[in-house]
Design an enzyme around this catalytic site. Structure first.
Site, PDB file in Angstrom:
ATOM      1  N   CYS A  16       0.897  -1.157  -0.039  1.00  0.00           N
ATOM      2  CA  CYS A  16      -0.156  -0.072  -0.114  1.00  0.00           C
ATOM      3  C   CYS A  16       0.921   1.244   0.019  1.00  0.00           C
ATOM      4  O   CYS A  16       1.675   1.521   1.054  1.00  0.00           O
ATOM      5  CB  CYS A  16      -1.024  -0.134   1.331  1.00  0.00           C
ATOM      6  SG  CYS A  16      -1.513   1.682   1.457  1.00  0.00           S
ATOM      7  N   HIS A  44       1.206  -5.696  15.789  1.00  0.00           N
ATOM      8  CA  HIS A  44       0.727  -5.606  14.580  1.00  0.00           C
ATOM      9  C   HIS A  44       1.654  -5.976  13.203  1.00  0.00           C
ATOM     10  O   HIS A  44       2.826  -5.317  13.368  1.00  0.00           O
ATOM     11  CB  HIS A  44       0.038  -4.369  14.316  1.00  0.00           C
ATOM     12  CG  HIS A  44      -1.002  -4.405  13.130  1.00  0.00           C
ATOM     13  ND1 HIS A  44      -0.692  -4.134  12.088  1.00  0.00           N
ATOM     14  CD2 HIS A  44      -2.420  -4.492  13.016  1.00  0.00           C
ATOM     15  CE1 HIS A  44      -1.776  -4.075  11.038  1.00  0.00           C
ATOM     16  NE2 HIS A  44      -3.014  -4.573  11.877  1.00  0.00           N
ATOM     17  N   GLU A  46       1.889  -4.579  10.402  1.00  0.00           N
ATOM     18  CA  GLU A  46       2.396  -3.475   9.569  1.00  0.00           C
ATOM     19  C   GLU A  46       3.450  -2.683  10.732  1.00  0.00           C
ATOM     20  O   GLU A  46       4.464  -2.109  10.120  1.00  0.00           O
ATOM     21  CB  GLU A  46       1.149  -2.418   9.416  1.00  0.00           C
ATOM     22  CG  GLU A  46       1.507  -1.297   8.839  1.00  0.00           C
ATOM     23  CD  GLU A  46       0.607  -0.139   8.631  1.00  0.00           C
ATOM     24  OE1 GLU A  46       0.896   0.864   8.666  1.00  0.00           O
ATOM     25  OE2 GLU A  46      -0.610  -0.598   8.541  1.00  0.00           O
ATOM     26  N   THR A 109      -0.832   2.981   9.898  1.00  0.00           N
ATOM     27  CA  THR A 109      -2.063   3.533   9.143  1.00  0.00           C
ATOM     28  C   THR A 109      -3.403   3.442   9.484  1.00  0.00           C
ATOM     29  O   THR A 109      -4.317   4.341   8.903  1.00  0.00           O
ATOM     30  CB  THR A 109      -1.865   3.401   7.655  1.00  0.00           C
ATOM     31  OG1 THR A 109      -1.966   1.928   7.338  1.00  0.00           O
ATOM     32  CG2 THR A 109      -0.337   3.731   7.234  1.00  0.00           C
ATOM     33  N   CYS A 147      -3.487   7.130   6.125  1.00  0.00           N
ATOM     34  CA  CYS A 147      -4.018   6.674   5.118  1.00  0.00           C
ATOM     35  C   CYS A 147      -5.272   7.241   4.767  1.00  0.00           C
ATOM     36  O   CYS A 147      -6.278   7.362   5.540  1.00  0.00           O
ATOM     37  CB  CYS A 147      -4.276   5.149   5.319  1.00  0.00           C
ATOM     38  SG  CYS A 147      -5.216   4.390   4.240  1.00  0.00           S
ATOM     39  N   SER A 176      -8.764  -7.226  11.508  1.00  0.00           N
ATOM     40  CA  SER A 176      -8.505  -5.810  10.789  1.00  0.00           C
ATOM     41  C   SER A 176      -8.444  -4.648  12.046  1.00  0.00           C
ATOM     42  O   SER A 176      -9.481  -4.343  12.462  1.00  0.00           O
ATOM     43  CB  SER A 176      -9.633  -5.522   9.920  1.00  0.00           C
ATOM     44  OG  SER A 176      -9.758  -4.159   9.451  1.00  0.00           O
ATOM     45  N   ASN A 178      -8.041  -1.347  11.305  1.00  0.00           N
ATOM     46  CA  ASN A 178      -8.634  -0.003  10.758  1.00  0.00           C
ATOM     47  C   ASN A 178     -10.290  -0.225  11.180  1.00  0.00           C
ATOM     48  O   ASN A 178     -10.991   0.742  11.414  1.00  0.00           O
ATOM     49  CB  ASN A 178      -8.628   0.422   9.464  1.00  0.00           C
ATOM     50  CG  ASN A 178      -9.252  -0.474   8.467  1.00  0.00           C
ATOM     51  OD1 ASN A 178     -10.609  -0.221   8.103  1.00  0.00           O
ATOM     52  ND2 ASN A 178      -8.607  -1.536   7.961  1.00  0.00           N
ATOM     53  N   SER A 238     -10.776  -2.648   3.453  1.00  0.00           N
ATOM     54  CA  SER A 238     -10.879  -3.787   2.662  1.00  0.00           C
ATOM     55  C   SER A 238     -12.110  -4.664   2.500  1.00  0.00           C
ATOM     56  O   SER A 238     -11.792  -5.871   1.956  1.00  0.00           O
ATOM     57  CB  SER A 238      -9.404  -4.538   2.930  1.00  0.00           C
ATOM     58  OG  SER A 238      -9.603  -5.450   4.346  1.00  0.00           O
TER      59      SER A 238
END
Length: 261
Positions: A16, A44, A46, A109, A147, A176, A178, A238
């Site tokens: 991304c 996490h 990321e 993000t 993001c 997830s 987010n 997503s």
């Protein structure tokens, strides 16, 4: 990636672009000898990846942890307590007495936009207070790495919770981050919310299986009130549109059946 490059493999990078922007930011911190203060969850995927691109780093989960760090910067404190508190969330050999003199802000993000911005402002004010406005740029760096997709959903969610909804369905994968942050907004305002990943979680008009913010999967009874209600629906960045559509249709169908009974 470096190992694959050295072996002569063809690499197609589908990372991304917003995540890549964070990685570039911590690379800049490293080149400027700044410690990256990363707003995120140290477990996490990321954030694990982001910290691997950083030099010196410290990961803070929330405002409370950021305030602890800020207090240490301004007033000092128990070094061993600090290192114990962030033992899994800092770079090897991290020294809070030395490595918090020059800091830069970065983020996972999918964290709450407002919280990341607030942590950045708090750190900026802290470094200004300690070193003076003229020396701020020598001790603090900040780049916008939030993001777009995450920001748009959080902004929309903040509008949704002002609509006097009776409940909110939050749709997205249980892993997830987010999506979890969207539910956090509803939770903070005391609005009943149900995080589900598919239509099958809605077992009936009486029962819904959903994930709580703690990560626990539970079944709630009598989740869909009788009569005319207003239901808010949001989804993670997503989540396929088809999944959202199926869940909305299922809720309408359940209400229609209830009206006939």
């Amino acid at each position: 990636m470096q190992i694959l490059h050295d072996k002569g493999c063809q690499i197609v990078d589908t990372t991304c672009p917003w995540v890549s922007k964070v990685w570039n930011t911590v690379e800049k911190h490293k080149k400027g000898d700044y410690t990256s203060i990363i707003h995120g969850k140290y477990k996490h995927e990321e954030t694990v990846a982001t910290s691997s691109f950083a030099g010196k780093y410290l990961i803070v989960l929330n405002l409370k942890e950021a305030e602890y760090v800020i207090n240490y910067i301004l007033n000092g404190g128990d070094r061993e307590e600090f290192l114990a508190k962030f033992s899994k969330a800092c770079s090897a050999g991290f020294d809070p007495d030395q490595d918090l003199q020059r800091v830069g802000i970065a983020n996972q993000t999918t964290m709450l936009k407002g919280e990341t911005e607030q942590i950045g402002k708090m750190l900026e004010h802290t470094m200004m207070q300690k070193y003076g406005p003229a020396e701020l740029n020598q001790h603090f760096q900040n780049f916008n790495t939030i993001c777009d997709a995450t920001q748009e959903r959080q902004d929309a969610m903040l509008e949704l919770v002002e609509e006097n909804v009776d409940l909110i369905i939050v749709i997205g994968g249980f892993n997830s981050s987010n999506t979890t942050q969207l539910q956090q907004i509803a939770f903070d305002r005391g609005i009943p919310s149900y995080h589900i990943d598919c239509g099958e979680r809605i077992q009936s008009i009486n029962n819904i299986e959903h994930r709580q913010l703690t990560g626990e999967l539970v079944i709630t009874e009598n989740w869909l009130p009788a009569g005319e209600i207003k239901v808010g629906v949001t989804s993670g960045a997503s989540t396929p549109d088809k999944v959202v559509e199926d869940i909305i249709e299922k809720i309408f169908a359940l209400k229609a059946i209830a009206a006939l009974v």
